[in-house]
Write a protein that holds these residues in place. Structure first.
Motif, short mmCIF file in Angstrom:
data_model
loop_
_atom_site.label_atom_id
_atom_site.label_comp_id
_atom_site.label_asym_id
_atom_site.label_seq_id
_atom_site.Cartn_x
_atom_site.Cartn_y
_atom_site.Cartn_z
N ARG A 32 0.63 -1.48 0.20
CA ARG A 32 -0.05 0.13 -0.26
C ARG A 32 1.05 1.30 -0.08
O ARG A 32 1.56 1.40 0.72
N LYS A 33 0.77 2.26 -1.56
CA LYS A 33 1.50 3.36 -0.85
C LYS A 33 0.39 3.59 0.20
O LYS A 33 -0.17 4.26 0.00
N PRO A 34 1.21 5.15 0.35
CA PRO A 34 1.88 6.24 1.64
C PRO A 34 0.21 6.56 1.04
O PRO A 34 -0.91 7.22 1.97
N GLU A 35 -0.13 7.21 -0.35
CA GLU A 35 -1.48 7.50 -0.60
C GLU A 35 -2.52 6.94 -1.49
O GLU A 35 -3.42 7.68 -1.49
N ASP A 36 -2.35 5.70 -0.98
CA ASP A 36 -3.29 5.17 -1.64
C ASP A 36 -4.30 3.80 -0.44
O ASP A 36 -3.31 3.89 0.49
N THR A 37 -5.31 3.89 -0.50
CA THR A 37 -6.31 3.10 0.06
C THR A 37 -5.86 1.73 -0.25
O THR A 37 -6.64 1.20 0.84
N ARG A 38 -5.86 1.68 -1.26
CA ARG A 38 -5.67 -0.14 -1.37
C ARG A 38 -4.67 -0.72 -1.64
O ARG A 38 -3.79 0.10 -2.27
#
Length: 191
Positions: A32-38
């Motif tokens: 999970r990238k920091p800016e992603d929720t999924r």
């Protein structure tokens, strides 16, 4: 030692990754990238584990993206060691990989970053080596100018902002503009 913001790690994840690095075996994991929720599934050849700024990172070759990537270990879940062997490239070096990074995030850019520090904070800046290739110039007013050559600007922007009004970006222009926009947004937030 007292560090601020120690990284959290799942030992099962860490042990699986460290074993795969040592045995040179491909892994898959959810990331999970920091800016992603999924989360997204990654298939990686793990080259190296590094502790930078109190957080563990995996440097590996992402097979889907066909490029080296840096993964924060706390954002990794569901590691599967595939038992598919690979050979780490002989020219891979963690030192070379991080050479153009202030902390963790390198890049392919070539930015000459110049930051002027006021006399109020200059002594604290002088106390540390911030980058292996830094250059420091003393200013007549007791302040300093710090020059860095970096591959990306994201980390250095966050670092500069941590010095508040004690740091002024002289260059490059795109970093100065980005700081100006962030400071304006912060000013709006605190109005």
């Amino acid at each position: 030692f007292k560090n601020i913001g120690l990284g959290k790690n799942d030992l099962t994840v860490f042990n699986a990754l460290s074993g795969a690095v040592l045995r040179q075996e491909e892994v898959t994991f959810d990331y999970r990238k920091p800016e992603d929720t999924r989360k997204s599934l990654r298939h990686v050849r793990p080259y190296h584990l590094a502790n930078r700024e109190n957080l563990w990172y995996l440097i590996g070759f992402d097979l889907e993206r066909q490029a080296l990537r840096t993964f924060a270990v706390p954002r990794i879940a569901s590691v599967t060691v595939t038992k598919v062997a690979f050979t780490r490239p002989a020219d891979f070096s963690p030192e070379k990989f991080f050479a153009n990074a202030l902390g963790v995030l390198g890049g392919t850019g070539n930015f000459k970053v110049v930051v002027r520090f006021s006399p109020v904070v200059a002594a604290r800046v002088r106390e540390r080596e911030w980058h292996e290739a830094q250059e420091v110039r003393e200013l007549p007013n007791g302040g300093i100018e710090l020059q860095l050559h970096l591959g990306a600007l994201t980390e250095v922007e966050q670092w500069i902002l941590s010095w508040g009004a004690g740091a002024e970006v002289i260059g490059p222009p795109e970093l100065r503009t980005s700081i100006q926009k962030t400071v304006a947004a912060m000013s709006d937030l605190y109005r």
